[in-house]
Structure formats: C-alpha cells, structure tokens
Design an enzyme around this catalytic site. Structure first.
Site, PDB file in Angstrom:
ATOM      1  N   GLY A  83     -11.365   3.083  16.904  1.00 53.20           N
ATOM      2  CA  GLY A  83     -10.913   4.412  17.283  1.00 53.20           C
ATOM      3  C   GLY A  83     -10.923   4.586  18.781  1.00 53.20           C
TER       4      GLY A  83
ATOM      5  N   PHE B 186     -14.663   8.860  25.846  1.00 51.55           N
ATOM      6  CA  PHE B 186     -15.366   7.810  26.563  1.00 51.55           C
ATOM      7  C   PHE B 186     -14.476   6.582  26.735  1.00 51.55           C
ATOM      8  CE2 PHE B 186     -18.157   4.219  27.041  1.00 51.55           C
ATOM      9  CZ  PHE B 186     -19.247   4.695  27.747  1.00 51.55           C
TER      10      PHE B 186
ATOM     11  N   VAL C  40     -13.364   2.143  20.887  1.00 50.50           N
ATOM     12  CA  VAL C  40     -14.513   1.606  20.173  1.00 50.50           C
ATOM     13  C   VAL C  40     -14.019   0.438  19.323  1.00 50.50           C
ATOM     14  CG1 VAL C  40     -16.397   2.072  18.573  1.00 50.50           C
ATOM     15  CG2 VAL C  40     -15.590   3.877  20.106  1.00 50.50           C
TER      16      VAL C  40
ATOM     17  N   ASP D 247     -22.352  18.651  21.068  1.00 48.50           N
ATOM     18  CA  ASP D 247     -21.002  18.271  20.627  1.00 48.50           C
ATOM     19  C   ASP D 247     -21.032  17.840  19.159  1.00 48.50           C
ATOM     20  OD1 ASP D 247     -18.297  18.012  20.978  1.00 48.50           O
ATOM     21  OD2 ASP D 247     -18.386  15.966  21.720  1.00 48.50           O
TER      22      ASP D 247
END
Length: 832
Positions: free
Chosen positions: A522, A526, A529, A640
């Site tokens: 995904g 950031f 992954v 979050d």
C-alpha cells in the site's frame, strides 16, 4: 362393585423414590450415548463421561454452515473430527440418530441422510458413545463389539491414543487431511501420513507431492527434527512391524492438560496446548518453522540453511544445474556433480573416491538401511558404485543413498553427519590442508593477540557512529549540531534508540526483492509499504519513507521513539529501522489480512466480519487504546485512529498501527495545545480541528467514529444518506432519537437475538463522539460499558455534525500558528 384399598409401606415408598430420582438424574446429567430410537437435534450435544469431549453440531468461525463432529469441551470451538466435511447443513434443522440398520446417520430437515457410518452388516441393536479420549464409537449392544469408530477415519487432528497408520499389505491408511480453509472443513490440499519404510518417516503431502518430511525414526525421535523437544516428551512413538505396516501414536503424560496435533489448511502440522489462563490454544510446536523446512527447497544435491543468505548452497564438489535460475534464487533444479566418480568414468584409472562430511544435517530422502556396524558402513558404501552417500546414527545403524540427495537441511541442534561421495580430486591433499590449517590457526592466534587491545575501543566507536548516523539521518543535523541536538533526541522521553535493531539496506532490499512493485502492500503519507521475508523465514512489512513524504523525518523519529518500547497484543510490533544511504525505513511484523478498512468497506470481504468478529475487533482496539492511555509506562495519544490504521492478523485480531502522529504525555499532563493539527478528516474531534487542543478524549472521539463504522459497515467521511442529506454521525444521531438505531446496522450482521448488544454498542459509540470533550468517557470506562451488560449507560448528548468536502482519507496538517486559518478548509460544525 367396589374399589379395594391398598396401603404402600414406607420401605416400598423409599425404594420407589430412589428409582424416580435415579431416572431423573440420568436424564438431567450430561449424556454420552445415543441409542436406537433416540436422536440429538441441533444444537444438542453428547458429552463424554469425564467432560473432556463433546459430539454435536457446530459452525466454523465466519461460517453459517452447520457441521457435526467431535470437539474439545472448551469455550473455543475446536473440532478434532468432522463427519459431514463435504456436505454441510444449510440450517439448524439437522438431527443425528441410529438408523434401522444400525448405522449412525446425520439427516437434514427433509429427513434425507447426508452422512452415514456405512457399516455393511446389519446390526439390530447398536449405540454410539463419545469416549473421554475423543473417539466416537459405534458398538453392537448384543456383544459389546466395536463396529465403527471415528479414530479410524481421521480428519485433520491427531489426539492421544489415536493411530495414524499405513498398511501396505492391505492398502489401508488412516491419514490426516487438512481443512480447505479455516472456515471450511472440506478436504484440503494437504495430507499427513506415516510411511512404513524400512526406516519409518512421517510426511506432509501437498496434492500428492511431498511438502514436509520428519526424517527417519530411530526408535526415540525423528532424527530430522531433534530440536522439537515438546514433540517427544508427550510419549510420541512409531510402531513398525518391518513388514509394510507402521503407525504413529502418542500418550499425553500430563492428563490434566488438553493437547493435540492439527494439520492446518496451510500445510503446517502444529502442536496445540490449551491454556485456561488465556482461554485459548497455544502453539507449542510447529513442523514448519522456516523456509528450509519445506521439502526439497533447494533441489537435489544442495543444502538449505535458514541462517545463511542465500539459504541454498550446492554440496562441495557440485555446481548449480542452471546458474541463471540459481542467481535469481530459484533453486528447484538443484545441483550437479562437477567431477565424475572413478567408477562412473570409462577409464577407471586414478585414485579412489572418498567422502566429505556434512555435519549435523537432516539426512536426505530415499534412505536405504544396511545391516552393518559403523566401521563397515563407509567400506560397504565405497564398494558399491551406486552408493553416493552414507550416514550412521544410533538406534538406526547404517544408512545409504543411491538416488538424488534431496531435502538436506543444516540443523542448529543435533542431527547426524552425512558423508557424501566425491572424486578424489575434489577432496584435495589432506596433508597439504593440514599444514594450511595449522598455519591459519597460528596466524589467527597472533592476530587476536595484536588486535585484542583495540577491540573494545573499536566497538565503542562503532556504537557511537551508528547512534550518530541514526540521529543525524533522521534530524538532518550536521556533526557540529549533533552535540547540541542529537543527545537530547537520543534520550527523548527516556526511549533509547540504540535498543531498536538496525537493519541493513541490503537485507531489506533482498527481503522485498529490491522493493519490487509486486510486493507493494500500500501507500500512505509516509511512503510505500512493502512485504518482505527475512532469511530466517519471518515475514515483515517495510515502510519506506518517500523523499516527497508529507510527514517527513519528524514523524519517522516520532514513530521510532513512541513504539520502540511498547509491547501489547493489540499494537503492531516495530521490529527495527534502517537509516542507510539517505534511506529511512521502519520494519514491522507482517499482518497477513491487511487493514480493517479493506474488509469493512469491501462488499465481498465484509461478509467475513460477522457479529462476533466485529465485537472482538472493537474490544481489541479498545484494549490497545487502554494500554496507550493508562497501562504503558508512557502515556500516548495516537491522534490518527482510523480503520486504515487498524491492521488484522491471520485470525482477524486487530492491531493499532502508524504512530507517526502520536504524542507522548508527561505524568501530570492531561491535554496539550498545538498549532500543527494533524490527522484525518472525519475522525478529528472539534476542539482539536478548530483549536488544536488534544487529549485522551481525542482518541476516544476517533474510537467512537470507528465504532459506528464497524457497526454500520459504512465509512464516516463517504457515507451519504440521500433522503435526509445526512452523514454517518448525523444519521446515527437521528436514528437514535427516533429509537430506530437498528436501521444503522450492517445487514450482514443483523440478528434480532443480538439487538440489545447492538443498541448498547451504538450507545457507547455516541457517548464517545459527544461534542464536549469532558462529556466523553475515558477509554477504561468505555471498555467496561462494552464488556458488561449490567452497566447502566447514560443518554448521549448531541455530537458535532461534520460535513467535510474532502476525499475520505484526506489528511490535514495546518502548520501556521494562525488558528483562524482553519476557516480556509471546508470544516463545518453544524447544529447545537
């Protein structure tokens, strides 16, 4: 005509009462037997005399089909034998009874037989009893003879006193066959057998081909897995008549515990032990621990070592058959001999072949046994040109091989030595090598003496360099700035970064196939992954910070600092990080089922999230938050919490992830204020979105939104009720006030029997999203409300109604100190 009057004496009355009481106790106590003209109906069960096992109806996790089988009598449904594996019942109208010909049968609601014990001879009077061993026995009541038993028709489980057997003379086998999946007991792809060779071995087969092998049995252990101590301490034994018949059996030496073996749908044979303390089964042994345990992983004439990189190497004197494939880590073709043996050459002149020792290995498949002592084993192999390897092991004797040497594995604990036959030229001059070895030993000793003085100093310098590299790479500070900033960052909030393992870039590149897009799981703020696999077989998830990342190095350092010391079953575990060559990566345990949102908001996958599974997910998230807020040594606000940041393991247990936005609170700190509002629209409480104030109650608000999403199967930020033009929170509040909250519930989990639980959970969700933070309960109170029906819940106050014109997963980061600029984004607080 008159009536005669008879008086019942006291002794007669007492005798009558005893008979009545005994009959009453017989029918009120647990029943372990079913007889002719008797039946059990769904959901009734038979329970063994000692209460260890039960026989009756069950549904696997996430399945609505009904099956009949033998189960451990524990709170978690654990079937060890299933009758109607390929013919499930579609509803709860099934019955089990003894038919007119003496067979045990399962019938559906239309009285059609869907399964039978299929005994061929007619038995007038038979009965079925569930024994305390877990064996379901059908017996002839006229003579007490057993005419059928479940132990002779194994499913996927192996329990005490059961026999896994093979008889080559009669071609009869009792084998384990895996379930098709954890939700489907149908016949799967894997089977497990005992092979009655001259030296018996245990196998797991995949679609008829070897998948795992135990190695030969020496009378006490399977020598291919000497390190599996728990496997043998439970009285494991192989009985072999050397005439083509053998069986595997075990006796649980501790009768106070429940223990069994199961061949799961992935082909792994595991030992499970019941824990009363945890209320769950613990895996205490597993046949496949790493990649090298899979049969023939490296092909013929090669050895697999899970501690090496790459894991496969050709035997000395051999080379890869296909070097291109071998370089690409496709080892299935294996290796071939470089120099032919003397007896294989047309000209047999030259020195005699010899043997090279491979220490402590799992010996190859296709073993032959020779009645020879240790000293003669080598000589007999050498005298036979077809013999290409030999080994000697106590309890077995001399073993030789004439076929391909396949499924050889380096063992870390014990194991026999294998001697492979090589041409003399491949062995080298032994005297020459002795001289070289002696010289190397002397040189090494001198080198150690010269270097000993510097080792400690070099080690210390290396440690400081690695710490500096981590901090400088993450903060962007120069060497000059390190002394001022690096030390403070290094011990921020008492979290020492050097305690976190540092992975090499090459290791992670190799694990992810050079960050191949096929391994990409995904993409987040950031960066991407990737799924990877370490050399020891452990699967990992690698989060690689993109240079264009919106979160940046501060979030990277924050995540390392926050969760490097946290350990909880409902938090994703951070395994380490990498900061080489301007790369910044975080390494996590791999979650095979991905994120909650991929199940919850997917029309196909959400079918797997039944009511009980959703309850477990909600409770798990709540317990993870409780740990962050109260039970860990650091008080942490996640900031979050959302469905995409909840990951699911192989059993759909939830784990909170992504701590890049998290904030550590000091001991006496209750709330904080920030000019940098971060998080995801739809999950932010109003005091945080508008004024930058956050506290534990911020996470409680996010949890409340998430709870309503789990109940409804709808995403808060994309749900839109056409008739009323309402979003999820507003729609839930409207239904609550109209006493129609059940209309909110996902139709997949709707069941009138759980209506009270659904209403209670919706009530808790609305309490969590109340507009004023002080009105929201603490997470500890939330857990009590969810887990106890006796807790009286207050009526919730009106929540803030957010209508945000952004994409569902838009993240917001307001950097300017001017809080009024929040008006520039489309956040509307409606109603009060």
């Amino acid at each position: 005509m008159g009536f005669s009057h008879h008086t019942i004496s006291c002794p007669m009355l007492r005798a009558l009462l005893v008979i009545i009481c005994s009959c009453f106790l017989r029918f009120t106590a647990a029943i372990d037997t079913i007889r002719v003209n008797q039946s059990i109906r769904d959901p009734e069960t038979l329970i063994s005399y000692g209460q260890k096992f039960k026989f009756g109806f069950f549904s696997p996790v996430n399945s609505s089909y009904r099956y009949v089988g033998v189960m451990f009598n524990v709170p978690v449904i654990t079937a060890i034998w299933v009758a109607n594996r390929e013919k499930p019942l579609n509803d709860s109208t099934g019955t089990v009874e003894i038919s007119g010909d003496g067979n045990l049968v399962i019938m559906d609601g239309q009285k059609e037989i869907i399964w039978s014990s299929n005994i061929l001879s007619y038995v007038k009077d038979s009965s079925a009893v569930i024994l305390d061993t877990g064996n379901l026995v059908l017996q002839d009541n006229s003579n007490g003879r057993t005419i059928w038993q479940s132990f002779e028709h194994a499913s996927d489980s192996f329990v005490e006193k059961m026999k896994i057997s093979t008889d080559l003379r009669t071609n009869e086998k009792n084998i384990l066959t895996s379930w098709r999946s954890p939700q489907d007991p149908g016949l799967g792809n894997f089977t497990s057998t005992v092979e009655p060779l001259v030296i018996p071995q245990s196998f797991v087969w995949k679609n008829g081909y070897p998948y795992w092998r135990s190695g030969p049995w020496n009378g006490q252990i399977f020598i291919g897995m000497p390190y599996m101590k728990s496997f043998y301490k439970h009285g494991m034994d192989v009985v072999n008549d050397h005439l083509g018949s053998a069986y595997l059996i075990f006796a649980n030496l501790n009768s106070s515990v429940f223990l069994y073996y199961v061949l799961n749908s992935s082909g792994n044979l595991v030992e499970k032990l019941w824990s009363d303390e945890k209320g769950a089964w613990l895996v205490t042994w597993s046949s496949i621990v790493n990649e090298c345990d899979i049969y023939g992983r490296c092909g013929p004439f090669a050895c697999c070592n899970a501690q090496d990189e790459p894991i496969c190497t050709c035997f000395p004197g051999y080379e890869p058959i296909n070097k291109d494939e071998w370089s690409a880590e496709n080892w299935t073709s294996g290796c071939t001999r470089i120099t032919p043996l003397r007896c294989e050459r047309n000209n047999s002149a030259g020195k005699e072949d010899g043997f090279l020792k491979l220490s402590q290995v799992k010996v190859p498949d296709h073993v032959k046994w020779l009645p020879a002592p240790d000293v003669d084993c080598r000589r007999q192999c050498l005298s036979n040109c077809s013999c290409i390897a030999y080994a000697y092991y106590a309890g077995i004797g001399c073993m030789t091989w004439a076929e391909s040497l396949i499924d050889v594995q380096k063992l870390s604990d014990g194991g026999p030595d294998l001697y492979i036959r090589l041409a003399h030229s491949e062995l080298g001059d032994k005297k020459y090598w002795k001289v070289i070895t002696a010289a190397i030993v002397v040189l090494a000793f001198i080198t150690i003496l010269l270097c000993a003085h510097f080792l400690r100093k070099l080690f210390s310098q290396d440690q400081r360099k690695r710490k500096t590299e981590l901090i400088q790479s993450a903060t962007g500070k120069t060497d000059a700035e390190y002394s001022e900033v690096g030390i403070a960052k290094h011990n921020m909030h008492g979290v020492k970064l050097e305690a976190l393992p540092l992975f090499k870039l090459g290791t992670l590149s190799h694990a992810t196939r050079k960050f191949d897009s096929m391994n990409k799981l995904g993409q987040g703020g950031f960066g991407p992954v990737y799924k990877g696999k370490l050399p020891n077989g452990q699967e990992i998830a690698v989060k690689r910070m993109a240079r264009s990342s919106n979160q940046g190095v501060e979030e990277f350092m924050n995540e390392v600092e926050v969760i490097s010391k946290l350990q909880h079953r409902n938090l994703v575990r951070l395994l380490g990080c990498c900061v080489e060559h301007a790369e910044k990566m975080l390494v996590y345990e791999y979650m095979p089922n991905g994120s909650l949102d991929s199940y919850l908001f997917d029309s196909c996958k959400q079918q797997l999230l039944d009511w009980q599974t959703r309850l477990a997910i909600i409770e798990g998230i709540c317990r993870g938050l409780l740990y962050l807020h109260r039970d860990s040594r650091l008080r942490i606000i996640h900031r979050d919490l959302k469905a995409s940041n909840i990951l699911l393991d192989e059993e759909l247990n939830p784990k909170i992830s992504d701590f890049g936005m998290a904030r550590i609170f000091c001991c006496k700190e209750d709330q904080a204020n920030t000019t940098r509002v971060v998080g995801t629209y739809g999950y932010m409480p109003p005091e945080y979105a508008l004024r930058g104030i956050f506290s534990e109650k911020s996470d409680v608000y996010s949890f409340g939104v998430l709870l309503l999403e789990i109940l409804s199967g709808k995403r808060n930020t994309s749900f839109y009720h056409e008739d009323q033009q309402l979003f999820l929170i507003a729609y839930a509040w409207k239904l609550w006030n109209e006493n129609k909250i059940m209309n909110l519930i996902d139709p997949i989990i709707y069941d009138p029997r759980v209506e009270s639980d659904v209403v209670r959970y919706a009530n808790v969700g609305l309490l969590c999203i109340q507009e004023i933070a002080a009105d929201r309960p603490h997470i500890s109170a939330v857990l009590s409300m969810l887990s106890s029906e006796s807790v009286v819940l207050p009526r919730p106050k009106q929540p803030p109604f957010s209508a945000i014109q952004m994409s569902p997963e838009t993240e917001y980061s307001q950097m300017t100190p001017d809080l009024c600029s929040v008006k520039d984004v489309a956040v509307t607080i409606v109603g009060r």
